[in-house]
Design an enzyme around this catalytic site. Structure first.
Site, PDB file in Angstrom:
ATOM      1  N   ASP A 194      11.728  16.590  13.563  1.00  0.00           N
ATOM      2  CA  ASP A 194      10.832  17.075  14.613  1.00  0.00           C
ATOM      3  C   ASP A 194      11.575  17.642  15.819  1.00  0.00           C
ATOM      4  O   ASP A 194      10.965  18.260  16.695  1.00  0.00           O
ATOM      5  CB  ASP A 194       9.900  15.938  15.058  1.00  0.00           C
ATOM      6  CG  ASP A 194       9.018  15.472  13.916  1.00  0.00           C
ATOM      7  OD1 ASP A 194       8.495  16.339  13.192  1.00  0.00           O
ATOM      8  OD2 ASP A 194       8.865  14.257  13.728  1.00  0.00           O
TER       9      ASP A 194
ATOM     10  N   ARG B 293      16.781  17.786   7.162  1.00  0.00           N
ATOM     11  CA  ARG B 293      15.689  18.731   7.447  1.00  0.00           C
ATOM     12  C   ARG B 293      15.954  19.415   8.788  1.00  0.00           C
ATOM     13  O   ARG B 293      15.739  20.617   8.943  1.00  0.00           O
ATOM     14  CB  ARG B 293      14.348  17.973   7.476  1.00  0.00           C
ATOM     15  CG  ARG B 293      14.037  17.283   6.156  1.00  0.00           C
ATOM     16  CD  ARG B 293      12.806  16.399   6.251  1.00  0.00           C
ATOM     17  NE  ARG B 293      12.975  15.296   7.213  1.00  0.00           N
ATOM     18  CZ  ARG B 293      12.011  14.428   7.534  1.00  0.00           C
ATOM     19  NH1 ARG B 293      10.811  14.540   6.978  1.00  0.00           N
ATOM     20  NH2 ARG B 293      12.237  13.451   8.395  1.00  0.00           N
TER      21      ARG B 293
ATOM     22  N   SER C  72       2.459   7.440   7.177  1.00  0.00           N
ATOM     23  CA  SER C  72       1.420   8.186   6.441  1.00  0.00           C
ATOM     24  C   SER C  72       1.438   7.839   4.958  1.00  0.00           C
ATOM     25  O   SER C  72       0.370   7.690   4.335  1.00  0.00           O
ATOM     26  CB  SER C  72       1.567   9.696   6.661  1.00  0.00           C
ATOM     27  OG  SER C  72       2.895  10.105   6.515  1.00  0.00           O
TER      28      SER C  72
ATOM     29  N   HIS D 271       5.379   9.433  14.824  1.00  0.00           N
ATOM     30  CA  HIS D 271       5.513   9.984  13.457  1.00  0.00           C
ATOM     31  C   HIS D 271       5.383  11.511  13.565  1.00  0.00           C
ATOM     32  O   HIS D 271       6.104  12.127  14.352  1.00  0.00           O
ATOM     33  CB  HIS D 271       4.424   9.319  12.600  1.00  0.00           C
ATOM     34  CG  HIS D 271       4.559   9.494  11.115  1.00  0.00           C
ATOM     35  ND1 HIS D 271       5.689   9.936  10.494  1.00  0.00           N
ATOM     36  CD2 HIS D 271       3.659   9.265  10.110  1.00  0.00           C
ATOM     37  CE1 HIS D 271       5.491   9.972   9.177  1.00  0.00           C
ATOM     38  NE2 HIS D 271       4.262   9.578   8.925  1.00  0.00           N
TER      39      HIS D 271
ATOM     40  N   HIS E 292      15.303   7.323  14.116  1.00  0.00           N
ATOM     41  CA  HIS E 292      14.547   7.224  12.854  1.00  0.00           C
ATOM     42  C   HIS E 292      14.543   5.779  12.384  1.00  0.00           C
ATOM     43  O   HIS E 292      15.510   5.048  12.625  1.00  0.00           O
ATOM     44  CB  HIS E 292      15.175   8.116  11.766  1.00  0.00           C
ATOM     45  CG  HIS E 292      14.211   8.448  10.688  1.00  0.00           C
ATOM     46  ND1 HIS E 292      14.061   7.672   9.572  1.00  0.00           N
ATOM     47  CD2 HIS E 292      13.310   9.453  10.569  1.00  0.00           C
ATOM     48  CE1 HIS E 292      13.127   8.195   8.806  1.00  0.00           C
ATOM     49  NE2 HIS E 292      12.640   9.275   9.383  1.00  0.00           N
TER      50      HIS E 292
HETATM   51  N1  HAX Z   1      14.418   7.557  22.568  1.00  0.00           N
HETATM   52  C1  HAX Z   1      14.342   6.407  23.289  1.00  0.00           C
HETATM   53  N2  HAX Z   1      14.314   5.180  22.734  1.00  0.00           N
HETATM   54  C2  HAX Z   1      14.412   5.099  21.400  1.00  0.00           C
HETATM   55  C3  HAX Z   1      14.540   6.237  20.589  1.00  0.00           C
HETATM   56  C4  HAX Z   1      14.510   7.509  21.208  1.00  0.00           C
HETATM   57  N3  HAX Z   1      14.555   8.647  20.523  1.00  0.00           N
HETATM   58  N4  HAX Z   1      14.621   5.844  19.297  1.00  0.00           N
HETATM   59  C5  HAX Z   1      14.555   4.483  19.310  1.00  0.00           C
HETATM   60  N5  HAX Z   1      14.403   4.045  20.578  1.00  0.00           N
HETATM   61  C6  HAX Z   1      14.186   2.676  21.035  1.00  0.00           C
HETATM   62  C7  HAX Z   1      12.899   2.151  20.419  1.00  0.00           C
HETATM   63  O1  HAX Z   1      11.751   2.599  21.152  1.00  0.00           O
HETATM   64  C8  HAX Z   1      13.120   0.653  20.458  1.00  0.00           C
HETATM   65  O2  HAX Z   1      12.887   0.238  21.779  1.00  0.00           O
HETATM   66  P1  HAX Z   1      12.085  -1.131  22.087  1.00  0.00           P
HETATM   67  O3  HAX Z   1      12.862  -2.194  21.364  1.00  0.00           O
HETATM   68  O4  HAX Z   1      12.133  -1.245  23.565  1.00  0.00           O
HETATM   69  O5  HAX Z   1      10.706  -0.948  21.537  1.00  0.00           O
HETATM   70  C9  HAX Z   1      14.622   0.546  20.180  1.00  0.00           C
HETATM   71  O6  HAX Z   1      15.193   1.831  20.526  1.00  0.00           O
HETATM   72  C10 HAX Z   1      14.963   0.248  18.743  1.00  0.00           C
HETATM   73  O7  HAX Z   1      14.386   1.222  17.915  1.00  0.00           O
HETATM   74  P2  HAX Z   1      15.056   1.607  16.513  1.00  0.00           P
HETATM   75  O8  HAX Z   1      15.175   0.359  15.707  1.00  0.00           O
HETATM   76  O9  HAX Z   1      16.263   2.423  16.732  1.00  0.00           O
HETATM   77  O10 HAX Z   1      13.959   2.593  15.914  1.00  0.00           O
HETATM   78  P3  HAX Z   1      12.552   2.218  15.255  1.00  0.00           P
HETATM   79  O11 HAX Z   1      12.747   2.100  13.796  1.00  0.00           O
HETATM   80  O12 HAX Z   1      11.892   1.092  15.965  1.00  0.00           O
HETATM   81  O13 HAX Z   1      11.726   3.538  15.614  1.00  0.00           O
HETATM   82  C11 HAX Z   1      11.300   5.857  15.802  1.00  0.00           C
HETATM   83  C12 HAX Z   1      11.978   4.764  14.978  1.00  0.00           C
HETATM   84  C13 HAX Z   1      11.358   7.159  15.044  1.00  0.00           C
HETATM   85  C14 HAX Z   1       9.831   5.481  16.039  1.00  0.00           C
HETATM   86  C15 HAX Z   1      12.037   5.988  17.174  1.00  0.00           C
HETATM   87  O14 HAX Z   1      13.373   6.381  16.935  1.00  0.00           O
HETATM   88  C16 HAX Z   1      11.358   6.957  18.122  1.00  0.00           C
HETATM   89  O15 HAX Z   1      10.412   6.580  18.809  1.00  0.00           O
HETATM   90  N6  HAX Z   1      11.846   8.255  18.152  1.00  0.00           N
HETATM   91  C17 HAX Z   1      11.213   9.278  18.968  1.00  0.00           C
HETATM   92  C18 HAX Z   1       9.933   9.759  18.305  1.00  0.00           C
HETATM   93  C19 HAX Z   1      10.222  10.561  17.057  1.00  0.00           C
HETATM   94  O16 HAX Z   1      11.052  11.447  17.045  1.00  0.00           O
HETATM   95  N7  HAX Z   1       9.473  10.291  15.980  1.00  0.00           N
HETATM   96  C20 HAX Z   1       9.573  11.031  14.719  1.00  0.00           C
HETATM   97  C21 HAX Z   1      10.324  10.280  13.621  1.00  0.00           C
HETATM   98  C22 HAX Z   1      10.401  11.056  12.343  1.00  0.00           C
HETATM   99  C23 HAX Z   1       9.067  11.158  11.718  1.00  0.00           C
HETATM  100  O17 HAX Z   1       8.448  10.203  11.276  1.00  0.00           O
HETATM  101  N8  HAX Z   1       8.541  12.317  11.687  1.00  0.00           N
HETATM  102  O18 HAX Z   1       7.300  12.470  11.227  1.00  0.00           O
END
Ligand code: HAX
Length: 425
Positions: free
Chosen positions: A365, A319, A234, A264, A310
């Site tokens: 979250d 948080r 964002s 996000h 994250h």
């Molecule tokens: N559950 C399952 N798999 C996960 C995971 C989780 N909570 N967190 C990371 N992974 C996976 C990723 O999907 C990625 O898989 P692929 O290579 O197959 O695509 C792999 O682990 C490597 O990811 P990473 O390098 O650890 O994390 P990223 O920087 O790519 O992604 C995310 C960060 C937040 C998007 C990710 O941890 C996620 O999807 N978490 C769950 C959704 C979530 O809670 N989002 C909110 C984040 C905070 C925020 O912005 N709030 O607004």
């Protein structure tokens, strides 16, 4: 008495000098390099944006203007907004003046309600919020003054006018969306003398139960989500749109469209949905073993565990810790809260077993939705709207500062896969 415009006018002169001196002294130093994997990997870890409102060290979490979040969780959104904008917390005179500046801009024009009422009844609350902000764009002071040939050095003032107008109106818009979208009755109008938190709670109209406690949660919620440095979806979207000199109505609604994604801000909705599904499957609060099974079922189905992981953080999000403490203090026995805290006991250890996941710890979250649910906001598609009301503080502050420092058009260079193939061979 100094207004926020007076205070910032003085600071911005210094910040502009400081920026010039930094670029003059160290402009040619290499800050970050980009590997091929990073170019394919969402630019993770590439430092190439300046954001002074807050920073997120991977081992500490959110620090707003050099103050760790845990030391700010007892503040009000008005104080945090002032801090984000100016780099200092306000004294009592400054706070009164700043709060008055916000209070006088609360009224939402009727045409916004007319547009929202005309939307399909199943519209997502985030779509309604972003529509309302875009519809309001015709009020933009920046746009009007730009058309009249405003001087570049005054861009920030017009952006601050827009920001104050948006931040002041968002609680009324957000509360109105809640009441309209979920059939809660007529919208409740803002009270001229109420602060941002009290007025938002008042306009949500949840009833008198536990109002002070809920108000305190809402205050903390609006503080905790206010900013998270400059590179998240964002913030970066807001920055990019704003860099084309689109006004804050355009850039903020654009940023919030990104906030509405499940990776996000929408993760808070996803997380509570997941928790309620778990509880329905196992009855009230599932046992540790049942939760472990669910975690693995979710992972094996190729889904993410919402609220965990994250892109930057490598520790438990402060948080999340703030909300966990709040729940422990006020409703430790609530079955949903118990599930949230039990998940915290087991999920990190399970996620550590998945090699590719870089951060097994909870983010904000993982807990925030359960707090709103406890106090009666049970419609979880609404949760990201509350997040957005808070994040408007940080994104406004970032935009004002970027305008003050003449942030240029964002235009990184893209390359083709063919280029990369030749480059690596
Ligand atoms: N559950 C399952 N798999 C996960 C995971 C989780 N909570 N967190 C990371 N992974 C996976 C990723 O999907 C990625 O898989 P692929 O290579 O197959 O695509 C792999 O682990 C490597 O990811 P990473 O390098 O650890 O994390 P990223 O920087 O790519 O992604 C995310 C960060 C937040 C998007 C990710 O941890 C996620 O999807 N978490 C769950 C959704 C979530 O809670 N989002 C909110 C984040 C905070 C925020 O912005 N709030 O607004």
């Amino acid at each position: 008495m100094s207004t926020i415009f007076d205070i910032l006018s003085k600071k911005i002169i210094e910040w502009r000098k400081e920026e010039s001196s930094i670029i003059e002294k160290g402009g040619t130093k290499v800050l970050s390099e980009v590997t091929v994997a990073q170019a394919y990997g969402g630019m993770r870890g590439v430092s190439s944006i300046i954001c002074d409102t807050s920073r997120v060290p991977q081992d500490q979490g959110l620090i707003i203007r050099e103050k760790p979040l845990k030391d700010l969780l007892n503040k009000t959104p008005e104080e945090i907004f002032f801090l984000l904008l100016t780099s200092e917390l306000p004294d009592s005179n400054e706070l009164n003046e700043f709060s008055a500046e916000i209070k006088k801009r609360k009224i939402v024009p009727q045409y916004v309600w007319d547009v929202l009422k005309a939307m399909p009844h199943d519209s997502h609350p985030m779509t309604m919020l972003n529509t309302a902000i875009l519809v309001l764009q015709r009020e933009s002071i920046f746009s009007k003054q730009y058309d009249r040939g405003m001087r570049k050095e005054d861009y920030w003032k017009a952006t601050l006018e827009d920001g104050l107008n948006i931040v002041s109106k968002l609680p009324a818009i957000a509360a109105g969306i809640y009441r309209m979208r979920f059939n809660k009755g007529e919208i409740i109008l803002p009270e001229a003398e109420m602060d941002l938190t009290s007025d938002y709670v008042h306009m949500l109209g949840l009833g008198k139960n536990k109002t002070d406690e809920f108000k305190d949660l809402m205050r903390m919620y609006l503080v905790a989500h206010s900013d998270h440095e400059g590179g998240n979806v964002s913030a970066l979207t807001n920055l990019t749109i704003s860099s084309a000199l689109s006004d804050l109505y355009y850039s903020l609604s654009g940023g919030f469209n990104g906030l509405a994604g499940p990776l996000h801000g929408l993760a808070n909705q996803e997380c509570l949905k997941w928790i309620l599904e778990i509880m329905e499957k196992y009855g009230q609060t599932p046992s540790i073993d049942q939760l472990k099974d669910i975690v693995w079922d979710t992972l094996k189905a190729g889904k993410v565990i919402p609220g965990y992981g994250h892109a930057v953080l490598r520790v438990t999000d402060p948080r999340f810790e703030g909300f966990l403490q709040f729940g422990k203090l006020h409703f430790p026995e609530d079955p949903i809260f118990l599930t949230v805290s039990r998940l915290f006991d087991i999920v990190p250890n399970e996620l550590k077993k998945v090699e590719k996941i870089k951060n097994p710890w909870p983010n904000v979250d993982a807990a925030s939705g359960s707090m709103l649910y406890y106090y009666g906001i049970k419609e979880f598609s609404y949760y990201t709207v509350v997040f957005a009301v808070s994040r408007s503080l940080g994104l406004t502050a970032q935009s004002v500062i970027n305008r003050a420092l003449n942030a240029p058009l964002i235009r990184p260079k893209s390359v083709t896969s063919n280029f990369i193939k030749k480059f690596i061979s």
